[in-house]
Design a protein around this motif. Structure first.
Motif, PDB file in Angstrom:
ATOM      1  N   CYS A 162      19.320   8.471   9.872  1.00 41.37           N
ATOM      2  CA  CYS A 162      20.392   7.843   8.828  1.00 41.37           C
ATOM      3  C   CYS A 162      21.335   7.031   9.655  1.00 41.37           C
ATOM      4  CB  CYS A 162      21.273   9.214   8.526  1.00 41.37           C
ATOM      5  SG  CYS A 162      22.707   8.940   7.733  1.00 41.37           S
ATOM      6  N   PRO A 163      21.602   5.666   8.891  1.00 42.52           N
ATOM      7  CA  PRO A 163      22.332   4.681   9.657  1.00 42.52           C
ATOM      8  C   PRO A 163      23.877   5.328   9.823  1.00 42.52           C
ATOM      9  CG  PRO A 163      22.004   4.159   7.106  1.00 42.52           C
ATOM     10  CD  PRO A 163      21.069   5.426   7.447  1.00 42.52           C
ATOM     11  N   ASP A 164      24.234   6.252   8.905  1.00 40.74           N
ATOM     12  CA  ASP A 164      25.640   6.799   9.270  1.00 40.74           C
ATOM     13  C   ASP A 164      25.764   7.636  10.604  1.00 40.74           C
ATOM     14  OD1 ASP A 164      26.646   5.239   7.156  1.00 40.74           O
ATOM     15  OD2 ASP A 164      26.064   7.013   5.712  1.00 40.74           O
ATOM     16  N   CYS A 165      24.993   8.680  10.471  1.00 40.20           N
ATOM     17  CA  CYS A 165      25.018   9.827  11.450  1.00 40.20           C
ATOM     18  C   CYS A 165      23.899  10.060  12.300  1.00 40.20           C
ATOM     19  CB  CYS A 165      25.114  11.192  10.613  1.00 40.20           C
ATOM     20  SG  CYS A 165      23.921  11.929   9.847  1.00 40.20           S
ATOM     21  N   GLY A 166      22.792   9.129  12.207  1.00 43.98           N
ATOM     22  CA  GLY A 166      21.561   9.426  12.927  1.00 43.98           C
ATOM     23  C   GLY A 166      20.722  10.467  12.992  1.00 43.98           C
ATOM     24  N   ALA A 167      21.071  11.414  11.977  1.00 41.39           N
ATOM     25  CA  ALA A 167      19.888  12.337  11.669  1.00 41.39           C
ATOM     26  C   ALA A 167      18.796  11.774  11.311  1.00 41.39           C
ATOM     27  CB  ALA A 167      20.555  13.532  10.579  1.00 41.39           C
ATOM     28  N   GLU A 168      17.750  12.767  11.577  1.00 41.18           N
ATOM     29  CA  GLU A 168      16.331  12.274  11.068  1.00 41.18           C
ATOM     30  C   GLU A 168      16.325  12.300   9.540  1.00 41.18           C
ATOM     31  OE1 GLU A 168      13.320  14.571  12.725  1.00 41.18           O
ATOM     32  OE2 GLU A 168      13.546  13.208  14.859  1.00 41.18           O
ATOM     33  N   ARG A 199       8.651   9.600  18.166  1.00 37.69           N
ATOM     34  CA  ARG A 199       9.728  10.320  17.096  1.00 37.69           C
ATOM     35  C   ARG A 199       9.472   9.138  15.727  1.00 37.69           C
ATOM     36  NH1 ARG A 199      13.072  11.927  21.370  1.00 37.69           N
ATOM     37  NH2 ARG A 199      13.945   9.838  21.408  1.00 37.69           N
ATOM     38  N   PHE A 200       8.835   9.272  14.722  1.00 43.11           N
ATOM     39  CA  PHE A 200       8.606   8.351  13.903  1.00 43.11           C
ATOM     40  C   PHE A 200       9.523   8.547  12.487  1.00 43.11           C
ATOM     41  CE2 PHE A 200       4.558   8.474  16.122  1.00 43.11           C
ATOM     42  CZ  PHE A 200       4.805   7.095  16.549  1.00 43.11           C
ATOM     43  N   GLU A 201      10.152   9.610  12.500  1.00 44.46           N
ATOM     44  CA  GLU A 201      11.225   9.840  11.426  1.00 44.46           C
ATOM     45  C   GLU A 201      12.352   9.042  11.187  1.00 44.46           C
ATOM     46  OE1 GLU A 201      11.275  11.943   8.041  1.00 44.46           O
ATOM     47  OE2 GLU A 201      10.023  12.349   9.339  1.00 44.46           O
ATOM     48  N   VAL A 258       0.949  -1.184   0.031  1.00 46.29           N
ATOM     49  CA  VAL A 258      -0.044   0.064   0.008  1.00 46.29           C
ATOM     50  C   VAL A 258       0.824   1.278   0.144  1.00 46.29           C
ATOM     51  CG1 VAL A 258      -1.895   1.226   1.286  1.00 46.29           C
ATOM     52  CG2 VAL A 258      -1.847  -1.186   1.209  1.00 46.29           C
ATOM     53  N   TYR A 259       1.855   1.370   0.920  1.00 43.26           N
ATOM     54  CA  TYR A 259       2.560   2.752   1.044  1.00 43.26           C
ATOM     55  C   TYR A 259       3.847   2.728   0.588  1.00 43.26           C
ATOM     56  CZ  TYR A 259       4.549  -0.076   5.028  1.00 43.26           C
ATOM     57  OH  TYR A 259       5.305  -0.913   5.744  1.00 43.26           O
ATOM     58  N   GLY A 260       4.352   1.685  -0.291  1.00 43.16           N
ATOM     59  CA  GLY A 260       5.624   1.370  -1.137  1.00 43.16           C
ATOM     60  C   GLY A 260       6.718   1.540   0.016  1.00 43.16           C
ATOM     61  N   GLU A 261       7.978   1.336  -0.690  1.00 45.03           N
ATOM     62  CA  GLU A 261       9.147   1.345   0.228  1.00 45.03           C
ATOM     63  C   GLU A 261       9.523   2.665   0.627  1.00 45.03           C
ATOM     64  OE1 GLU A 261      12.368  -1.183  -1.113  1.00 45.03           O
ATOM     65  OE2 GLU A 261      13.189  -1.107   0.981  1.00 45.03           O
ATOM     66  N   GLY A 262       9.324   3.747  -0.271  1.00 45.34           N
ATOM     67  CA  GLY A 262       9.717   5.037   0.118  1.00 45.34           C
ATOM     68  C   GLY A 262      11.390   5.110  -0.095  1.00 45.34           C
ATOM     69  N   ARG A 263      11.499   6.657   0.123  1.00 43.73           N
ATOM     70  CA  ARG A 263      13.283   7.030  -0.153  1.00 43.73           C
ATOM     71  C   ARG A 263      13.301   7.985   1.082  1.00 43.73           C
ATOM     72  NH1 ARG A 263      16.180   9.853  -5.063  1.00 43.73           N
ATOM     73  NH2 ARG A 263      16.334  11.314  -3.647  1.00 43.73           N
ATOM     74  N   TYR A 264      14.522   7.617   1.312  1.00 48.81           N
ATOM     75  CA  TYR A 264      14.994   8.396   2.483  1.00 48.81           C
ATOM     76  C   TYR A 264      16.335   9.150   2.132  1.00 48.81           C
ATOM     77  CZ  TYR A 264      11.859   5.224   4.705  1.00 48.81           C
ATOM     78  OH  TYR A 264      10.535   4.501   4.852  1.00 48.81           O
TER      79      TYR A 264
END
Ligand SMILES: NC(=O)c1ccc[n+]([C@@H]2O[C@H](COP(=O)([O-])OP(=O)(O)OC[C@H]3O[C@@H](n4cnc5c(N)ncnc54)[C@H](O)[C@@H]3O)[C@@H](O)[C@H]2O)c1
Ligand SMILES: [Zn+2]
Length: 161
Positions: free
Chosen positions: A155-161, A150-152, A122-128
């Motif tokens: 980032c796997p590298d720096c943890g930023a939303e 917090r649902f955002e 339904v919602y697709g994989e999305g792009r981050y």
């Protein structure tokens, strides 16, 4: 807490029931045991403290299953891609009408808490995108983030939303 798990005999629902039990909660299972989901017949020893074999489109069965319930985890659905477009009314009936009947009966019973299964279908994989690292693939959300609302994804590298 007493939780109604619709589709509790299915793949996800059975895990939800086991997880609830491990956390000391009671569960009521409502499942129609669809042959498409259970080709080898109804599973023996269904999980749950109470099992109602019934359909989420059936108001009476849903009202019965909701008795004394605090929250609902809605996992009953016809899943996967249909083999034949002629199956479309059955999918819409189980998934859309079934959810509407459940919501109507929850409103009537004063049950206000619902977890609704969603699907990438339904919602697709999305792009981050990370402002520093460009396009990234985040891992699962951390429990602490979820608890704080917090649902955002981070980032796997720096943890930023
Ligand atoms: N399995 C996955 O990897 C996955 C991934 C993403 C989302 N989901 C979602 O999780 C939910 C559950 O999926 P699953 O994999 O456990 O499917 P499943 O087929 O294993 O289980 C679904 C259960 O719902 C029951 N059911 C179907 N229609 C019903 C009806 N009208 N009334 C009562 N019971 C009914 C079936 O008998 C079955 O036991 C679905 O919404 C699905 O889209 C699953
Ligand atoms: Zn980053």
């Amino acid at each position: 807490m007493r939780v109604l798990v619709t589709g509790g005999a299915g793949f996800i629902g059975a895990h939800v029931v086991a997880t609830l039990a491990a956390a000391g909660h009671e569960s009521v299972v409502l499942d129609a045991l669809l042959p498409s989901a259970h080709p080898e017949g109804a599973p023996s020893g269904l999980p749950g403290d109470r099992v109602v074999v019934g359909d989420v489109r059936d108001r009476e069965a849903v009202a019965d299953a909701l008795a004394g319930v605090d929250a609902v985890c809605h996992q009953a659905a016809m899943v996967g891609l249909g083999k034949d477009f002629a199956d479309a009314p059955l999918y819409v009936g189980c998934n859309d009408l079934g959810t509407a009947v459940l919501l109507a009966e929850m409103a009537a019973a004063g049950v206000r808490d619902l977890v609704l299964a969603g699907s990438m279908v339904v919602y697709g994989e999305g792009r981050y995108d990370c402002p520093r690292h460009g396009t990234v693939r985040p891992g699962p959300r951390a429990e602490a983030d979820l608890r704080a609302g917090r649902f955002e994804p981070r980032c796997p590298d720096c943890g930023a939303e």
